[in-house]
Design a protein around this motif. Structure first.
Motif, PDB file in Angstrom:
ATOM      1  N   THR A   8       1.697   4.107   4.493  1.00 51.31           N
ATOM      2  CA  THR A   8       1.119   2.774   4.385  1.00 51.31           C
ATOM      3  C   THR A   8      -0.226   2.821   5.114  1.00 51.31           C
ATOM      4  O   THR A   8      -0.422   3.643   6.016  1.00 51.31           O
ATOM      5  CB  THR A   8       2.014   1.693   5.012  1.00 51.31           C
ATOM      6  OG1 THR A   8       2.196   1.959   6.410  1.00 51.31           O
ATOM      7  CG2 THR A   8       3.374   1.649   4.338  1.00 51.31           C
TER       8      THR A   8
ATOM      9  N   THR B  17       0.826  -1.214   0.000  1.00 58.47           N
ATOM     10  CA  THR B  17       0.000   0.000   0.000  1.00 58.47           C
ATOM     11  C   THR B  17       0.859   1.263   0.000  1.00 58.47           C
ATOM     12  O   THR B  17       0.332   2.369   0.143  1.00 58.47           O
ATOM     13  CB  THR B  17      -0.921   0.026   1.233  1.00 58.47           C
ATOM     14  OG1 THR B  17      -0.140   0.230   2.431  1.00 58.47           O
ATOM     15  CG2 THR B  17      -1.704  -1.262   1.367  1.00 58.47           C
TER      16      THR B  17
ATOM     17  N   ARG C 155      -4.050   0.449   6.265  1.00 57.54           N
ATOM     18  CA  ARG C 155      -4.798  -0.805   6.354  1.00 57.54           C
ATOM     19  C   ARG C 155      -6.218  -0.494   6.833  1.00 57.54           C
ATOM     20  O   ARG C 155      -6.464   0.503   7.509  1.00 57.54           O
ATOM     21  CB  ARG C 155      -4.134  -1.790   7.321  1.00 57.54           C
ATOM     22  CG  ARG C 155      -4.024  -1.284   8.753  1.00 57.54           C
ATOM     23  CD  ARG C 155      -3.190  -2.214   9.614  1.00 57.54           C
ATOM     24  NE  ARG C 155      -3.031  -1.708  10.967  1.00 57.54           N
ATOM     25  CZ  ARG C 155      -2.146  -0.788  11.325  1.00 57.54           C
ATOM     26  NH1 ARG C 155      -1.324  -0.276  10.421  1.00 57.54           N
ATOM     27  NH2 ARG C 155      -2.063  -0.375  12.575  1.00 57.54           N
TER      28      ARG C 155
END
Length: 213
Positions: A138, A124, A140
């Motif tokens: 990054t 990512t 999530r």
């Protein structure tokens, strides 16, 4: 050398958590949830969401040196948009002396390290730049189960790796929200927060300012 402080230009109303002691932190989190959401009985679920988000942010930064923890419940008046902002220095991150202090070099080493140590996060990886600091992001999205009378949500958490000027050090800015269903919109907002951040000289204490006069 005195390292500058990372500062943000943040829209809306933000609350800062008192991180001086565990007791102060717990009291501050409860007070912020009440002040941000209100004391009405029908807002209990929202207060629980705020408390949980702030406690999770404190736990996430516990492995490093936490510099700041803030919460915005609304970015624009009348539109609930809960966001936590955590700034910490990772305690287990060490750069080779050969890396140098150029931000692009530091971020290059981080890119390689993430590829080896956390391939999922590396997938990512996004570069963020603007008038302020450069950073690597990054992110999530995780399913959050029922807890404290909270319904299930999708929580978005974005980590921004920011090189500290003229050092090999890195700060992590973690922005999180339970609005993971609008992931792309929130990431764009978070990117803007970080792209506008900047380093500035630490503010002198009132006593130090008085002595300079």
């Amino acid at each position: 050398m005195t390292v500058g402080e990372l500062r943000f230009r943040l829209p809306g109303r933000w609350f800062s958590v008192d991180l001086s002691t565990e007791a102060s932190t717990a009291a501050s989190i409860s007070a912020i949830a009440r002040d941000a959401v209100g004391p009405a009985d029908d807002r209990a679920t929202e207060r629980a969401t705020v408390r949980r988000g702030l406690r999770e942010a404190v736990a996430a930064g516990a492995a490093g040196d936490i510099r700041a923890l803030m919460l915005a419940h609304e970015i624009t008046p009348g539109t609930p948009l809960p966001v936590t902002l955590l700034v910490f220095e990772p305690s287990d991150l060490r750069m080779s002396p050969a890396v140098g202090t150029e931000p692009s070099k530091v971020l290059g080493v981080l890119t390689e390290a993430l590829a080896r140590l956390d391939p999922e996060a590396h997938a990512t990886l996004t570069q963020v730049s603007g008038p302020g600091v450069p950073a690597l992001r990054t992110h999530r999205v995780e399913e959050v189960g029922r807890d404290e009378d909270l319904s299930g949500t999708r929580r978005l958490s974005a980590d921004y790796w920011v090189p500290v000027p003229e050092t090999k050090g890195v700060l992590v800015v973690r922005l999180a929200t339970p609005l993971g269903d609008i992931e792309n919109l929130m990431l764009s907002l978070f990117d803007g927060f970080v792209a506008a951040a900047f380093f500035a000289a630490p503010e002198a204490s009132p006593l130090r300012r008085a002595l300079r006069r």
